[in-house]
Design a protein around this motif. Structure first.
Motif, PDB file in Angstrom:
ATOM      1  N   ASP A  49      17.749 -34.688  74.946  1.00  0.00           N
ATOM      2  CA  ASP A  49      17.032 -33.684  74.398  1.00  0.00           C
ATOM      3  C   ASP A  49      17.811 -32.977  73.323  1.00  0.00           C
ATOM      4  OD1 ASP A  49      15.730 -30.814  74.151  1.00  0.00           O
ATOM      5  OD2 ASP A  49      15.377 -30.899  76.170  1.00  0.00           O
ATOM      6  N   LEU A  50      17.181 -32.737  72.170  1.00  0.00           N
ATOM      7  CA  LEU A  50      17.631 -31.997  71.018  1.00  0.00           C
ATOM      8  C   LEU A  50      18.196 -30.829  71.349  1.00  0.00           C
ATOM      9  CD1 LEU A  50      15.459 -33.085  68.063  1.00  0.00           C
ATOM     10  CD2 LEU A  50      17.546 -33.959  68.511  1.00  0.00           C
ATOM     11  N   GLY A  51      17.824 -30.165  72.337  1.00  0.00           N
ATOM     12  CA  GLY A  51      18.306 -28.719  73.015  1.00  0.00           C
ATOM     13  C   GLY A  51      19.900 -29.052  73.266  1.00  0.00           C
ATOM     14  N   ASP A  52      20.149 -29.990  73.996  1.00  0.00           N
ATOM     15  CA  ASP A  52      21.534 -30.410  74.653  1.00  0.00           C
ATOM     16  C   ASP A  52      22.099 -30.960  73.243  1.00  0.00           C
ATOM     17  OD1 ASP A  52      20.629 -29.872  77.168  1.00  0.00           O
ATOM     18  OD2 ASP A  52      20.097 -32.017  77.516  1.00  0.00           O
ATOM     19  N   TRP A  53      21.644 -31.677  72.506  1.00  0.00           N
ATOM     20  CA  TRP A  53      22.360 -32.376  71.190  1.00  0.00           C
ATOM     21  C   TRP A  53      22.824 -31.157  70.260  1.00  0.00           C
ATOM     22  CZ3 TRP A  53      20.860 -32.070  66.110  1.00  0.00           C
ATOM     23  CH2 TRP A  53      21.690 -32.639  64.846  1.00  0.00           C
ATOM     24  N   ILE A  54      22.074 -30.161  70.185  1.00  0.00           N
ATOM     25  CA  ILE A  54      22.466 -28.884  69.374  1.00  0.00           C
ATOM     26  C   ILE A  54      23.877 -28.368  70.060  1.00  0.00           C
ATOM     27  CG2 ILE A  54      21.976 -26.423  68.858  1.00  0.00           C
ATOM     28  CD1 ILE A  54      19.163 -27.245  69.116  1.00  0.00           C
ATOM     29  N   GLU A  55      24.056 -28.239  71.252  1.00  0.00           N
ATOM     30  CA  GLU A  55      25.139 -27.743  71.952  1.00  0.00           C
ATOM     31  C   GLU A  55      26.441 -28.573  71.760  1.00  0.00           C
ATOM     32  OE1 GLU A  55      25.191 -24.845  73.511  1.00  0.00           O
ATOM     33  OE2 GLU A  55      22.881 -24.672  73.049  1.00  0.00           O
ATOM     34  N   ASN A  56      26.155 -30.150  71.838  1.00  0.00           N
ATOM     35  CA  ASN A  56      27.358 -30.840  71.630  1.00  0.00           C
ATOM     36  C   ASN A  56      26.861 -32.057  71.032  1.00  0.00           C
ATOM     37  OD1 ASN A  56      29.910 -32.000  72.108  1.00  0.00           O
ATOM     38  ND2 ASN A  56      29.784 -31.672  74.513  1.00  0.00           N
ATOM     39  N   PRO A  57      26.813 -31.877  69.612  1.00  0.00           N
ATOM     40  CA  PRO A  57      25.895 -33.248  68.987  1.00  0.00           C
ATOM     41  C   PRO A  57      26.992 -34.458  69.136  1.00  0.00           C
ATOM     42  CG  PRO A  57      26.759 -31.593  67.423  1.00  0.00           C
ATOM     43  CD  PRO A  57      26.793 -30.861  68.923  1.00  0.00           C
ATOM     44  N   ARG A  58      28.426 -34.434  69.000  1.00  0.00           N
ATOM     45  CA  ARG A  58      29.011 -35.791  68.819  1.00  0.00           C
ATOM     46  C   ARG A  58      29.124 -36.438  70.285  1.00  0.00           C
ATOM     47  NH1 ARG A  58      31.026 -32.248  65.741  1.00  0.00           N
ATOM     48  NH2 ARG A  58      31.875 -32.547  63.998  1.00  0.00           N
ATOM     49  N   ALA A  59      29.026 -35.588  71.452  1.00  0.00           N
ATOM     50  CA  ALA A  59      28.866 -36.150  72.756  1.00  0.00           C
ATOM     51  C   ALA A  59      27.570 -37.127  72.975  1.00  0.00           C
ATOM     52  CB  ALA A  59      29.031 -35.327  73.779  1.00  0.00           C
ATOM     53  N   ILE A  60      26.635 -36.614  72.287  1.00  0.00           N
ATOM     54  CA  ILE A  60      25.257 -37.178  72.548  1.00  0.00           C
ATOM     55  C   ILE A  60      25.119 -38.277  71.331  1.00  0.00           C
ATOM     56  CG2 ILE A  60      22.774 -36.659  72.477  1.00  0.00           C
ATOM     57  CD1 ILE A  60      23.462 -34.363  74.126  1.00  0.00           C
ATOM     58  N   ASP A  61      25.257 -38.072  70.149  1.00  0.00           N
ATOM     59  CA  ASP A  61      25.074 -39.043  69.148  1.00  0.00           C
ATOM     60  C   ASP A  61      26.114 -40.181  69.139  1.00  0.00           C
ATOM     61  OD1 ASP A  61      26.611 -37.984  67.167  1.00  0.00           O
ATOM     62  OD2 ASP A  61      25.367 -36.471  66.527  1.00  0.00           O
ATOM     63  N   GLY A  62      27.086 -39.935  69.618  1.00  0.00           N
ATOM     64  CA  GLY A  62      27.912 -40.941  70.112  1.00  0.00           C
ATOM     65  C   GLY A  62      28.957 -41.141  68.529  1.00  0.00           C
ATOM     66  N   SER A  63      29.117 -40.268  67.725  1.00  0.00           N
ATOM     67  CA  SER A  63      29.707 -40.403  66.742  1.00  0.00           C
ATOM     68  C   SER A  63      30.737 -39.056  66.548  1.00  0.00           C
ATOM     69  CB  SER A  63      28.935 -40.526  65.522  1.00  0.00           C
ATOM     70  OG  SER A  63      29.733 -40.420  64.333  1.00  0.00           O
ATOM     71  N   GLU A  64      31.941 -39.536  66.289  1.00  0.00           N
ATOM     72  CA  GLU A  64      32.965 -38.263  65.853  1.00  0.00           C
ATOM     73  C   GLU A  64      32.623 -38.078  64.229  1.00  0.00           C
ATOM     74  OE1 GLU A  64      34.996 -36.017  67.116  1.00  0.00           O
ATOM     75  OE2 GLU A  64      34.295 -36.934  69.048  1.00  0.00           O
ATOM     76  N   ALA A  65      32.517 -39.046  63.664  1.00  0.00           N
ATOM     77  CA  ALA A  65      32.221 -38.440  62.025  1.00  0.00           C
ATOM     78  C   ALA A  65      30.847 -38.200  61.894  1.00  0.00           C
ATOM     79  CB  ALA A  65      32.206 -40.060  61.360  1.00  0.00           C
TER      80      ALA A  65
END
Ligand SMILES: C[S@@+](CC[C@H](N)C(=O)[O-])C[C@H]1O[C@@H](n2cnc3c(N)ncnc32)[C@H](O)[C@@H]1O
Length: 226
Positions: free
Chosen positions: A94-110
């Motif tokens: 859910d993008l609602g969760d991604w907004i809160e913690n993008p790196r943890a969800i999209d899997g990229s530090e960079a």
């Protein structure tokens, strides 16, 4: 259960469950046009659906990732990647969760060289302005943000829906058609950090439900991070 009673995830699962395939599987025309001349790098597509854009990017040399709320859509993207023999990453979230913690969800530090959102428009609740601003924050210096949205109902539906586009309305629902100006207002890009290369309404020939010639209206925004 009526559509109004469904959560956004249930809404989109039901939508995708109505057909074996919902979208064409092809890249969105406006996206292909603006990305064609870019050097490939790492890309992230928000609300990727069945992955038409993600797969095209992967086929054109991008290290491509897509995120979508629907498990069904994401599973179709993965299956299509396998059958086309391309490498692409699909994440059900859910993008609602991604907004809160993008790196943890999209899997990229960079950050990403390209962040895209094509027709990220939902009849169900969607924190769209927040998602667009988080998308901009995930773009690397020198990278691009590319938004393609329905800027108006298609010509054959004109008058059926009262589209609205300004700020101050809710940014989802069946009648939400952002103008280029509304997208830029939601993004609030800092001019010292961003160069806006394109912010315009493009017309695209289409065939209506009864076989009639018609037009789609795409709001296209392309911004480059300095
Ligand atoms: C109109 S479709 C566009 C799909 C795809 N980008 C395309 O161009 O074919 C909108 C997509 O946004 C997704 N979506 C809606 N709300 C979402 C949310 N909160 N988080 C992630 N994806 C969401 C839906 O599941 C759906 O696949």
């Amino acid at each position: 259960m009526t559509e109004a009673e469904l959560t956004p995830a249930e809404f989109w699962e039901r939508r995708y469950g109505e057909a074996d395939r919902m979208w064409s599987g092809k890249v969105n025309t406006a996206l292909a046009a603006v990305v064609a001349d870019l050097a490939p790098g790492r890309s992230l597509d928000l609300g990727c659906g069945e992955g038409g854009d993600v797969l095209w990017l992967a086929e054109h040399g991008w290290q491509a990732t897509g995120i979508d709320l629907s498990q069904t859509a994401v599973a179709r993207g993965r299956a299509e990647a396998l059958s086309r023999g391309v490498e692409a990453t699909f994440i059900a979230a859910d993008l609602g969760d991604w907004i809160e913690n993008p790196r943890a969800i999209d899997g990229s530090e960079a950050p990403f060289d390209l962040v895209t959102a094509s027709f990220l428009q939902s009849p169900a609740h969607l924190p769209r302005p927040e998602a667009l601003r988080a998308a901009a924050a995930r773009v690397a210096p020198g990278g691009r943000l590319v938004l393609v949205s329905h800027g108006a109902p298609p010509s054959w539906a004109a008058g059926e829906q009262s589209g609205h586009s300004g700020t101050g309305h809710q940014h989802h629902g069946p009648g939400y058609f952002p103008t280029p100006e509304a997208e830029l207002a939601d993004l609030a890009l800092h001019p010292e950090v961003w160069e806006v290369d394109i912010a315009e309404l493009r017309h695209r020939a289409a065939i209506g439900p009864d076989g009639e010639a018609g037009t789609h209206y795409d709001t296209v925004v392309v911004a480059r991070k300095r």
